[in-house]
Design a protein around this motif. Structure first.
Motif, short mmCIF file in Angstrom:
data_model
loop_
_atom_site.label_atom_id
_atom_site.label_comp_id
_atom_site.label_asym_id
_atom_site.label_seq_id
_atom_site.Cartn_x
_atom_site.Cartn_y
_atom_site.Cartn_z
N LEU A 52 84.43 76.56 32.17
CA LEU A 52 84.16 77.77 31.37
C LEU A 52 83.30 78.71 32.20
O LEU A 52 82.09 78.49 32.38
N ASP A 53 83.95 79.75 32.73
CA ASP A 53 83.22 80.75 33.54
C ASP A 53 82.61 81.80 32.62
O ASP A 53 83.16 82.12 31.55
N ILE A 54 81.49 82.37 33.10
CA ILE A 54 80.79 83.40 32.31
C ILE A 54 81.12 84.76 32.91
O ILE A 54 80.69 85.09 34.03
N PRO A 55 81.94 85.57 32.22
CA PRO A 55 82.22 86.92 32.75
C PRO A 55 80.99 87.82 32.62
O PRO A 55 80.24 87.75 31.64
N GLY A 56 80.75 88.66 33.63
CA GLY A 56 79.60 89.58 33.61
C GLY A 56 78.27 88.89 33.81
O GLY A 56 77.24 89.36 33.29
N PHE A 57 78.28 87.76 34.55
CA PHE A 57 77.02 87.05 34.77
C PHE A 57 76.07 87.90 35.63
O PHE A 57 76.48 88.43 36.67
N PRO A 58 74.78 88.05 35.25
CA PRO A 58 73.84 88.90 36.03
C PRO A 58 73.47 88.26 37.36
O PRO A 58 73.84 87.13 37.65
N ARG A 59 72.73 88.98 38.15
CA ARG A 59 72.33 88.49 39.46
C ARG A 59 71.49 87.23 39.31
O ARG A 59 70.69 87.09 38.38
N SER A 60 71.70 86.31 40.23
CA SER A 60 71.03 85.02 40.12
C SER A 60 69.53 85.10 40.38
O SER A 60 68.78 84.23 39.94
N ASP A 61 69.05 86.16 41.07
CA ASP A 61 67.62 86.23 41.37
C ASP A 61 66.78 86.56 40.15
O ASP A 61 65.57 86.30 40.12
N LEU B 294 69.26 88.03 28.55
CA LEU B 294 70.09 88.88 29.40
C LEU B 294 71.57 88.87 28.98
O LEU B 294 72.26 89.88 29.16
N LEU B 295 72.03 87.76 28.43
CA LEU B 295 73.46 87.66 28.14
C LEU B 295 73.70 86.59 27.06
O LEU B 295 73.05 85.54 27.06
N ASN B 296 74.61 86.90 26.14
CA ASN B 296 75.12 85.96 25.14
C ASN B 296 76.66 86.03 25.14
O ASN B 296 77.23 87.10 24.98
N LYS B 297 77.29 84.86 25.27
CA LYS B 297 78.74 84.79 25.22
C LYS B 297 79.17 83.60 24.36
O LYS B 297 78.50 82.56 24.36
N LYS B 298 80.29 83.80 23.66
CA LYS B 298 80.86 82.74 22.82
C LYS B 298 82.31 82.48 23.23
O LYS B 298 83.06 83.42 23.45
N PHE B 299 82.65 81.21 23.27
CA PHE B 299 84.00 80.79 23.63
C PHE B 299 84.49 79.77 22.60
O PHE B 299 83.75 78.84 22.25
N TYR B 300 85.70 80.02 22.15
CA TYR B 300 86.28 79.02 21.25
C TYR B 300 87.37 78.27 22.03
O TYR B 300 88.36 78.86 22.47
N LEU B 301 87.16 76.97 22.21
CA LEU B 301 88.05 76.14 23.02
C LEU B 301 89.13 75.50 22.14
O LEU B 301 88.84 74.89 21.11
N LYS B 302 90.39 75.65 22.56
CA LYS B 302 91.52 75.01 21.91
C LYS B 302 92.23 74.11 22.91
O LYS B 302 92.34 74.44 24.10
#
Length: 338
Positions: A39-48, A111-119
């Motif tokens: 599960l990749d996170i689209p729009g992930f911010p800079r790691s620093d 910084l970021l919130n994402k939801k994924f529904y896995l089927k």
């Protein structure tokens, strides 16, 4: 009127219940059964600037990575990389759920919130193409897999499709045809291509009918031949029995013809055994005929009948008797003259 409609719409929006297990804001992700998923996170911010990443399944925290702290992983089912990607190993059907990721900086600012529904879906088995030349029917089917979608192509043109395990199509062309069947779902896709070559459809039916009729005629011929052979065997067996009976009768008649006939009162087979041998020095003589006396008084001697065939002449036993003398009686005229 418009105000009432707006109030009703607002009320419905407030009490609208989302689909079970799904969040309207979530992104649907499909996973293949018994396979791993990232599960990749689209729009992930800079790691620093990222200091804390947390993953939740439903309301349970499944993994967390925080700056200067070891990875929080209560089970080996899940793993997380430094870029926030979540890895789920060996997907099972109960892994289907709502997954949520939260990203914070060092000050605790979200910084970021994402939801994924896995089927979860099962991968497909290879599709199969079958055809029947007599009725010009081709079919495509899939044995295993979840929610397959079948699509059939004729010479690169789509002619039939459907969300089921079997689709059929009837073609009109008499020329060679190239069919391609594509089976797919959200996690798998397989394709098969077949070149269908059929003889002239008009002769096919007549050929089958001719073969059937020929087989029936052949069976009838074999049955008649068997009946004929069995009848000939019975006749030959009966003829042999009759010939044996005739031969037996002939043999019986021949045996009867060789034996002499047995006449009643006849002498035994060896007459010499029943006669007494004559006395030596004497010869058996047959009685002599007496001379006919002269004169009218002498009666004519009766003529003896010849012995009946089969009767035996009686022979006198002992010595022969003396021969009686015959006295000649003088005639009457001679006595008167004297």
């Amino acid at each position: 009127m418009n105000l009432a409609c707006e109030l009703l719409a607002s009320f419905l929006l407030i009490f609208t219940v989302p689909t079970k297990g799904e969040d309207p804001e979530s992104t649907v992700v499909w996973g293949a059964l018994d396979h791993d998923l990232n599960l990749d996170i689209p729009g992930f911010p800079r790691s620093d600037i990222v200091a804390d990443i947390q993953w939740h399944k439903g309301r349970n925290k499944i993994t967390r990575i925080k700056k200067d702290t070891p990875l929080y992983k209560p089970t080996d089912k899940y793993d997380m990389f430094t870029n926030g990607t979540l890895k789920i190993k060996a997907l099972m059907r109960n892994d289907s759920d709502l997954y949520k990721v939260e990203v914070y900086d060092s000050n605790g600012v979200n910084l970021l919130n994402k939801k994924f529904y896995l089927k979860i879906q099962e991968m497909l088995s290879g599709p199969e193409i079958d055809w029947i030349c007599t009725n010009r029917t081709v079919s495509c089917k899939v044995e295993n897999g979840s929610d397959p979608k079948l699509q059939l192509y004729l010479n690169s043109s789509s002619v039939k499709q459907g969300h089921r395990r079997l689709i059929t199509y009837v073609w009109n062309s008499k020329w060679n045809k190239t069919f391609m069947c594509e089976a797919s779902n959200h996690v798998d896709k397989k394709v098969i291509t077949e070149v269908v070559v059929c003889p002239d459809e008009g002769l096919d039916l007549y050929l089958i009918i001719g073969i059937c009729l020929g087989g029936i005629v052949f069976l009838i011929f074999v049955a008649l031949l068997i009946c004929y052979v069995s009848r000939r065997k019975k006749q030959s067996r009966r003829r042999d029995d009759e010939e044996l009976e005739i031969k037996a009768q002939r043999a019986t008649l021949e045996e009867r013809g060789r034996k002499p006939p047995q006449i009643p009162g006849s002498t035994p087979a060896n007459p010499g055994m029943s006669q007494t041998p004559p006395v030596p020095g004497h010869h058996s003589q047959l009685p002599a005929h007496r001379p006919r006396p002269l004169g009218p008084r002498v009666q004519p001697q009766q003529k003896r009948l010849p012995p009946t065939p089969g009767t035996q002449v009686h022979q006198q036993k002992g010595p022969p008797l003396p021969k009686p003398r015959v006295q000649t009686k003088p005639p009457c005229d001679a006595g008167e003259n004297s």
